[in-house]
Design an enzyme around this catalytic site. Structure first.
Site, PDB file in Angstrom:
ATOM      1  N   ASP A 186      -8.046  -5.219   0.331  1.00  9.47           N
ATOM      2  CA  ASP A 186      -8.602  -6.062  -0.713  1.00  9.47           C
ATOM      3  C   ASP A 186      -8.132  -7.507  -0.668  1.00  9.47           C
ATOM      4  O   ASP A 186      -8.621  -8.335  -1.430  1.00  9.47           O
ATOM      5  CB  ASP A 186      -8.315  -5.438  -2.080  1.00  9.47           C
ATOM      6  CG  ASP A 186      -9.240  -4.274  -2.320  1.00  9.47           C
ATOM      7  OD1 ASP A 186     -10.365  -4.330  -1.797  1.00  9.47           O
ATOM      8  OD2 ASP A 186      -8.841  -3.310  -2.974  1.00  9.47           O
ATOM      9  N   HIS A 225       0.846  -1.184   0.000  1.00  8.31           N
ATOM     10  CA  HIS A 225       0.000   0.000   0.000  1.00  8.31           C
ATOM     11  C   HIS A 225       0.878   1.229   0.000  1.00  8.31           C
ATOM     12  O   HIS A 225       1.921   1.242   0.648  1.00  8.31           O
ATOM     13  CB  HIS A 225      -0.915   0.011   1.241  1.00  8.31           C
ATOM     14  CG  HIS A 225      -2.060   0.938   1.095  1.00  8.31           C
ATOM     15  ND1 HIS A 225      -1.956   2.280   1.363  1.00  8.31           N
ATOM     16  CD2 HIS A 225      -3.338   0.728   0.683  1.00  8.31           C
ATOM     17  CE1 HIS A 225      -3.118   2.848   1.126  1.00  8.31           C
ATOM     18  NE2 HIS A 225      -3.977   1.936   0.705  1.00  8.31           N
TER      19      HIS A 225
END
Ligand code: ACO
Length: 431
Positions: A366, A308
């Site tokens: 996710d 991320h």
């Protein structure tokens, strides 16, 4: 204590540059470089905005090192366990938690804007039955501006508020209609007597042929997923909405642009890619082959759902979902869900690998969301559309915030030019 200015020395041009430093409530301060070019003839260079704050905002706070996410000051862990999605949407938009009266009025408004113009249905027929739902969502959402002319004046606060209601209300209807179109089933109209998430699940799975009752655990799980996906400060799609809006474009066009950005596999499209990846890996014994591929710089494969831009520790949303996975899978699907077992093992092995540890690559939201969506019966191709429905609340909160920002100007980045200097034109026969 941060300095209030930052001084840079440029020995080549023998000049010293003093820049103001702006402090936020919490989090890193920002050097204000807006006067740099005007006063010193220089740009800043920051591809991918690794160190650039594009705006000021009071909506969402993230501390990526500590794994903290807060909406309007409330921790994601608390909101995830105590609030409903529309309560969170209200919080994002208006800045405060609603009273009972405020919430029921907000729910009523959103609910009663769920219908789409009958003529819009014709748009779906223009798409082939195997069109990706995100392609349909981009197209149909963009076309809302051709129908709702009474909300196109972005300078009128009432019109802006109404357009926010419409976007949040109509995206589930459009997404469910895209799914129904792909199945060749009739569209199911929104129901005014249903809660937001319940209504969406009903539009997805009901048919005119029989009574359909929405499973309460499925509704609860999706409510949680929507809260976790509702906002994430200046991510790619929200920044796209802001940049599009900076030219004065109408809100429906801005949201269509945001949906397009969200679709990319490095952003919201990752939840779909995670499931595809797990299905491809298939068995625990193949995990190392795929980890090697992810580490190989000559291979474009990346471990989807890992890494991320902001979180350099476990994504707090992934931590919440990991726990929820157990319960949802136990009650809705088979408790020995092979993909969940595979995901757990993949996470365990990757988090012992120096490559992932050194680069601080942890599971993101996710990594687990797709497994839950699948257990709820949502087809893989609809995963990113789920994300778009939830994120519509964040997009509209940011859009409304920027419309009231006195510093707001058209977004126009500059560049470091690396092309030719002036060249002479040669006529075609002389080249
Ligand atoms: N698998 C393998 N290696 C990775 C991964 C990954 N998933 N993510 C990053 N890396 C490596 C890069 O190759 C790079 O290595 P290097 O330093 O040896 O060159 C290093 O880690 C840093 O990566 P960047 O691409 O510079 O990190 P950035 O912040 O630009 O990208 C991103 C973040 C796009 C999320 C990236 O981690 C990625 O592609 N992840 C997979 C896709 C994904 O899960 N996206 C969802 C994001 S969350 C969301 O949008 C809701």
């Amino acid at each position: 204590m941060h300095p209030t200015t930052l001084t840079l020395t440029d020995p080549e041009n023998q000049q010293t540059i003093t820049l103001p430093v702006r402090k936020g409530t919490i989090g890193p301060a920002a050097v204000d470089v807006s006067g740099l070019y005007r006063e010193f003839g220089m740009f800043t260079y920051d591809p991918g905005f690794l160190a650039t704050a594009s705006c000021s905002s009071s909506i969402t706070y993230i501390d990526g090192e500590a794994g903290i996410l807060r909406y309007r000051g409330y921790s994601i862990e608390e909101l995830a366990t105590k609030a409903s999605f529309l309560e969170v949407a209200y919080l994002l938009i208006y800045g405060e938690l609603p009273t009972e009266y405020d919430l029921s009025k907000f729910e009523h408004n959103i609910c009663h804007h769920g219908m789409i113009d009958e003529a819009l249905k014709n748009f779906f027929r223009g798409f082939h039955h195997n069109a990706h739902p995100m392609a349909v969502l981009i197209g149909v959402t963009g076309s809302l501006s051709a129908f709702y002319h009474d909300t196109l004046d972005i300078h009128t606060p009432e019109q802006r508020e109404l357009s926010a209601y419409r976007v949040i209300a109509k995206l589930p209807t459009i997404a469910a209609a895209a799914y129904k179109h792909s199945k060749g089933e009739p569209f199911i109209y929104p129901r005014y007597n249903m809660r937001y998430v319940e209504n969406f699940l009903h539009m997805m799975f009901a048919t005119p042929c029989e009574q359909y009752r929405v499973n309460r655990l499925a509704e609860k799980a999706m409510n949680l997923l929507f809260i976790l996906h509702a906002d994430h400060e200046q991510n790619a799609s929200t920044s796209t909405v802001r940049l599009t809006a900076s030219s004065g474009a109408n809100p429906y066009a801005c949201v269509a642009a945001g949906i397009a950005s969200l679709w990319g596999p490095a952003h919201g499209g990752a939840n779909e890619e995670v499931l595809n990846m797990l299905e491809e890996i298939k068995d625990v014994k193949h995990i190392n082959v795929y980890l090697d591929k992810a580490k190989n710089k000559n291979d474009s494969f990346r471990l989807m759902g890992f890494g991320h831009r902001v979180y350099k520790h476990y994504d707090p949303r992934a931590k919440i979902l990991r726990g929820v996975c157990h319960r949802v899978l136990k009650e809705l699907a088979d408790s020995n869900n092979p993909l969940f077992e595979l995901a757990l093992r993949l996470e365990e092995i990757a988090l012992q690998d120096a490559y992932f540890l050194e680069r601080k690559l942890y599971p993101n939201v996710d990594f687990y969301s797709g497994i839950i969506y699948r257990a709820l019966g949502i087809p893989v191709s609809m995963f990113t559309a789920m994300f778009a429905i939830a994120r519509s609340s964040g997009w509209m909160a940011h859009w409304l915030e920027m419309m009231n920002d006195p510093e707001q100007r058209i977004g126009r980045p500059r560049q470091l030019y690396l092309g030719h200097a002036l060249r002479q034109y040669n006529s075609i026969g002389k080249r």
